[in-house]
Write a protein that holds these residues in place. Sequence first.
Motif, PDB file in Angstrom:
ATOM      1  N   ARG A   1       0.934  -1.058  -0.193  1.00  0.00           N
ATOM      2  CA  ARG A   1       0.054  -0.083  -0.080  1.00  0.00           C
ATOM      3  C   ARG A   1       1.109   1.099   0.020  1.00  0.00           C
ATOM      4  O   ARG A   1       1.439   1.529   1.274  1.00  0.00           O
ATOM      5  CB  ARG A   1      -0.721  -0.155   1.066  1.00  0.00           C
ATOM      6  CG  ARG A   1      -2.232  -0.611   1.292  1.00  0.00           C
ATOM      7  CD  ARG A   1      -2.951  -0.766   2.509  1.00  0.00           C
ATOM      8  NE  ARG A   1      -2.292  -0.227   3.472  1.00  0.00           N
ATOM      9  CZ  ARG A   1      -1.969  -1.440   4.567  1.00  0.00           C
ATOM     10  NH1 ARG A   1      -2.310  -2.428   4.063  1.00  0.00           N
ATOM     11  NH2 ARG A   1      -1.116  -1.278   5.891  1.00  0.00           N
TER      12      ARG A   1
ATOM     13  N   LYS B   1     -15.833   6.634   6.049  1.00  0.00           N
ATOM     14  CA  LYS B   1     -15.248   5.897   6.272  1.00  0.00           C
ATOM     15  C   LYS B   1     -13.488   5.820   6.992  1.00  0.00           C
ATOM     16  O   LYS B   1     -12.917   5.295   7.406  1.00  0.00           O
ATOM     17  CB  LYS B   1     -15.534   4.708   5.906  1.00  0.00           C
ATOM     18  CG  LYS B   1     -16.218   3.589   5.304  1.00  0.00           C
ATOM     19  CD  LYS B   1     -17.047   2.929   6.691  1.00  0.00           C
ATOM     20  CE  LYS B   1     -18.443   2.388   7.079  1.00  0.00           C
ATOM     21  NZ  LYS B   1     -18.956   2.352   8.395  1.00  0.00           N
ATOM     22  N   CYS B   2     -12.836   7.435   5.964  1.00  0.00           N
ATOM     23  CA  CYS B   2     -11.790   7.483   6.067  1.00  0.00           C
ATOM     24  C   CYS B   2     -10.952   7.441   7.915  1.00  0.00           C
ATOM     25  O   CYS B   2     -12.000   8.729   8.127  1.00  0.00           O
ATOM     26  CB  CYS B   2     -11.038   8.298   5.075  1.00  0.00           C
ATOM     27  SG  CYS B   2      -9.791   9.297   5.530  1.00  0.00           S
ATOM     28  N   PRO B   3     -10.256   6.860   8.421  1.00  0.00           N
ATOM     29  CA  PRO B   3     -10.020   6.888   9.601  1.00  0.00           C
ATOM     30  C   PRO B   3      -9.154   8.505  10.063  1.00  0.00           C
ATOM     31  O   PRO B   3      -9.497   9.177  10.984  1.00  0.00           O
ATOM     32  CB  PRO B   3      -8.876   6.083  10.081  1.00  0.00           C
ATOM     33  CG  PRO B   3      -8.651   5.652   9.241  1.00  0.00           C
ATOM     34  CD  PRO B   3      -9.771   5.762   7.277  1.00  0.00           C
TER      35      PRO B   3
ATOM     36  N   VAL C   1      -3.485   8.148   5.904  1.00  0.00           N
ATOM     37  CA  VAL C   1      -2.358   7.111   6.631  1.00  0.00           C
ATOM     38  C   VAL C   1      -2.367   5.396   5.484  1.00  0.00           C
ATOM     39  O   VAL C   1      -1.366   4.591   6.456  1.00  0.00           O
ATOM     40  CB  VAL C   1      -3.164   6.964   7.871  1.00  0.00           C
ATOM     41  CG1 VAL C   1      -2.843   8.319   8.869  1.00  0.00           C
ATOM     42  CG2 VAL C   1      -4.087   6.011   7.973  1.00  0.00           C
TER      43      VAL C   1
ATOM     44  N   CYS D   1      -4.478   3.792   4.933  1.00  0.00           N
ATOM     45  CA  CYS D   1      -4.862   2.561   5.292  1.00  0.00           C
ATOM     46  C   CYS D   1      -5.596   1.296   4.389  1.00  0.00           C
ATOM     47  O   CYS D   1      -5.716   0.381   4.158  1.00  0.00           O
ATOM     48  CB  CYS D   1      -5.501   3.258   6.558  1.00  0.00           C
ATOM     49  SG  CYS D   1      -7.720   3.408   5.829  1.00  0.00           S
TER      50      CYS D   1
ATOM     51  N   LYS E   1     -14.688   8.197  16.861  1.00  0.00           N
ATOM     52  CA  LYS E   1     -14.702   6.918  15.552  1.00  0.00           C
ATOM     53  C   LYS E   1     -15.043   5.798  15.863  1.00  0.00           C
ATOM     54  O   LYS E   1     -15.970   5.593  16.736  1.00  0.00           O
ATOM     55  CB  LYS E   1     -12.906   6.759  15.348  1.00  0.00           C
ATOM     56  CG  LYS E   1     -11.833   8.035  15.609  1.00  0.00           C
ATOM     57  CD  LYS E   1     -11.970   8.257  13.627  1.00  0.00           C
ATOM     58  CE  LYS E   1     -11.082   9.481  13.619  1.00  0.00           C
ATOM     59  NZ  LYS E   1     -11.182  10.477  12.656  1.00  0.00           N
ATOM     60  N   GLU E   2     -16.116   5.734  14.270  1.00  0.00           N
ATOM     61  CA  GLU E   2     -16.799   4.947  14.500  1.00  0.00           C
ATOM     62  C   GLU E   2     -16.343   3.577  14.914  1.00  0.00           C
ATOM     63  O   GLU E   2     -15.002   3.247  15.098  1.00  0.00           O
ATOM     64  CB  GLU E   2     -16.915   4.164  13.508  1.00  0.00           C
ATOM     65  CG  GLU E   2     -18.846   5.148  12.952  1.00  0.00           C
ATOM     66  CD  GLU E   2     -19.283   4.647  11.294  1.00  0.00           C
ATOM     67  OE1 GLU E   2     -18.136   4.148  10.296  1.00  0.00           O
ATOM     68  OE2 GLU E   2     -19.202   5.606  10.736  1.00  0.00           O
TER      69      GLU E   2
ATOM     70  N   THR F   1     -15.899   0.356  13.813  1.00  0.00           N
ATOM     71  CA  THR F   1     -14.225  -0.529  12.857  1.00  0.00           C
ATOM     72  C   THR F   1     -13.306   0.518  12.640  1.00  0.00           C
ATOM     73  O   THR F   1     -12.787  -0.187  12.215  1.00  0.00           O
ATOM     74  CB  THR F   1     -15.495  -0.363  11.725  1.00  0.00           C
ATOM     75  OG1 THR F   1     -16.309  -0.213  11.475  1.00  0.00           O
ATOM     76  CG2 THR F   1     -16.700  -1.845  12.145  1.00  0.00           C
ATOM     77  N   GLN F   2     -13.537   2.160  12.100  1.00  0.00           N
ATOM     78  CA  GLN F   2     -12.696   2.824  12.342  1.00  0.00           C
ATOM     79  C   GLN F   2     -11.399   2.366  13.491  1.00  0.00           C
ATOM     80  O   GLN F   2      -9.980   2.670  12.791  1.00  0.00           O
ATOM     81  CB  GLN F   2     -12.913   3.816  12.393  1.00  0.00           C
ATOM     82  CG  GLN F   2     -13.860   4.206  11.012  1.00  0.00           C
ATOM     83  CD  GLN F   2     -14.030   5.827  10.439  1.00  0.00           C
ATOM     84  OE1 GLN F   2     -14.387   6.454  11.625  1.00  0.00           O
ATOM     85  NE2 GLN F   2     -14.008   6.400   9.424  1.00  0.00           N
TER      86      GLN F   2
ATOM     87  N   PHE G   1      -8.430   1.468  13.072  1.00  0.00           N
ATOM     88  CA  PHE G   1      -6.811   1.890  12.481  1.00  0.00           C
ATOM     89  C   PHE G   1      -6.094   2.843  13.949  1.00  0.00           C
ATOM     90  O   PHE G   1      -4.668   3.409  13.409  1.00  0.00           O
ATOM     91  CB  PHE G   1      -6.928   2.564  10.942  1.00  0.00           C
ATOM     92  CG  PHE G   1      -7.492   1.885   9.988  1.00  0.00           C
ATOM     93  CD1 PHE G   1      -7.153   0.806   9.806  1.00  0.00           C
ATOM     94  CD2 PHE G   1      -8.870   2.049   9.031  1.00  0.00           C
ATOM     95  CE1 PHE G   1      -7.772   0.071   8.666  1.00  0.00           C
ATOM     96  CE2 PHE G   1      -9.080   1.434   8.696  1.00  0.00           C
ATOM     97  CZ  PHE G   1      -8.342   0.473   7.848  1.00  0.00           C
TER      98      PHE G   1
ATOM     99  N   ARG H   1      -1.694   2.289  15.996  1.00  0.00           N
ATOM    100  CA  ARG H   1      -1.056   3.273  16.053  1.00  0.00           C
ATOM    101  C   ARG H   1      -0.539   3.620  16.812  1.00  0.00           C
ATOM    102  O   ARG H   1       0.186   4.708  17.710  1.00  0.00           O
ATOM    103  CB  ARG H   1      -1.478   5.282  15.211  1.00  0.00           C
ATOM    104  CG  ARG H   1      -1.533   4.335  13.892  1.00  0.00           C
ATOM    105  CD  ARG H   1      -2.329   5.263  12.319  1.00  0.00           C
ATOM    106  NE  ARG H   1      -2.562   5.215  11.294  1.00  0.00           N
ATOM    107  CZ  ARG H   1      -1.887   4.316  10.451  1.00  0.00           C
ATOM    108  NH1 ARG H   1      -2.711   3.194  10.845  1.00  0.00           N
ATOM    109  NH2 ARG H   1      -2.251   3.506   9.064  1.00  0.00           N
TER     110      ARG H   1
ATOM    111  N   SER I   1      -2.156  -3.188   9.595  1.00  0.00           N
ATOM    112  CA  SER I   1      -3.672  -3.010   8.768  1.00  0.00           C
ATOM    113  C   SER I   1      -4.310  -4.174   8.524  1.00  0.00           C
ATOM    114  O   SER I   1      -4.744  -3.668   7.161  1.00  0.00           O
ATOM    115  CB  SER I   1      -3.443  -1.628   8.149  1.00  0.00           C
ATOM    116  OG  SER I   1      -3.941  -0.323   8.987  1.00  0.00           O
TER     117      SER I   1
END
Lengths: 121, 359
Positions: free
Chosen positions: A33, A53-55, A76, A78, B52-53, B55-56, B59, B63, B150
């Motif tokens: 990635r 959905k982007c963290p 980042v 992901c 954050k959700e 599921t998120q 990530f 970290r 990830s």
Amino acid sequence: MFDMIGNIFKNLGTKPATRCYPFEKREPFEASRGRVKGIEIEKCIFCGICSRKCPADAIRVDRNAKSWEIDPFKCVICGACAEVCPKKCVIMDEAYTQPTTAKDKLTYVQAAKEESQSQAG
Amino acid sequence: MNGKTVIPFGPQHPVLPEPLQLKLVMQDEKIVEAIPAIGYVHRGLEKLTETKEFTQNVFVIERICGICSFKHALAYCQGMENLMGIEVPDRARFLRVIWGELHRMHSHLLWLGLLADAFGFESLFMQAWRDREKVMDIMEATAGSRVIISTNQIGGTRRDISPEMLAKIVDVVNDVKEDIERVEKVFCNDYTVKHRMVGIGVLSKENAKLWGAVGPMARGSGIAEDVRTLGYAAYGELDLEPVVETDGDCYARMKVRLRELYQSIDLIKQAIAKIPEGPINVPVKGNPNGEVISRVEQPRGEALYYMRANGGKTLDRLRVRTPTFANIPTLLKMLPGHHLADVPILILTIDPCISCTER
Ligand code: SF4
Ligand code: SF4
């Protein structure tokens, strides 16, 4: 001590473990990635799932202006955006981002059908 | 203070890659007391997970620590899966073992290199890191990234490993094993190494229990404690014995980590031999509700996760107790009585990870 000397002699006889970087580059792995390269803007339906959905909150999608924008310095890498996109139009690249001097965002605007893509800073 | 000096050790120190500060109260060359000061790399990640959700959050949680990112995500995912009653497919459980053990290998090789660096054995340091690089390459080729891989998600894994790649992993770990065998001789027999480590920082079994040491610290003092033996992921189906040494000194802790490298290689090979075919993840439906505790064995010891959810998309609270946090009290108790010159080695043998301690 003799164990280490053995190691050292072995290393003298073999190739260096490092690469002479700018001249010899490592090919990126296929599954790597590396970065989010951009999107195929014609396919995008501006549903905004990628940005939700982007963290890292790196993506802005504007449905009215038909624009899609990513801040590569927030991203980042992901890969979540590429995974969730229903149209599979987010393009990931296996090569890493090149260093730059300006913190530009990548903006794509969907044109009214004829012209496809414009990039601005 | 009569004749006592306070020497600040860290947060910037040539041998410490981590911003840990210890104020060492010294009487001549001997340490009388060590006072810790942590908080230099606090990033507020626990708070961030509440915004954050769920599921998120995987990530974000990865970290918390760069070295054992996979294990942190694993602890979180396993906790959420328990809470939501998700059955993880078999293949995913084995993939988790493979990536998890690769992480342990690269963490221990990193540590061995840092240790060699701490007692000034530069060539040995390079040797250890060279082997680590092979593991990192495998990680990138399978998961797409070197450290923050990830690949975990709630309900399974995000990526699969192809049969060719599995065969390649076996080749690489065999190769690394040969290399480790060579450096192991140096680590275990070299005069310099022994001189700096044998009999330094002795932690008795009773004290290790009393002060709550975890991971290789506890195992170096003769406590056969390893969360993996509880059989989470696919560990229950693999052959696994905790690595134990009884001397309790720095040398014993180093030997535990060296032997754990072989154990990881063995576990990877076992997992690859047994991995079943099938799906790698199941979809997540609904939102979590309730509270759960989840534990995993990280390279540095046991990590404990606590999650509380209220049926919404975000969590109410997430709390992490990392292995270094559990080992710092032991370190503080061990330091008094030692010479200043032994401090770097002593700190290193707890394998401190301050960024995960402070989150
Ligand atoms: S998820 Fe895909 S289709 Fe939807 S806005 Fe993002 S890029 Fe466009
Ligand atoms: S790769 Fe991840 S961080 Fe980057 S834009 Fe996509 S979802 Fe956001």
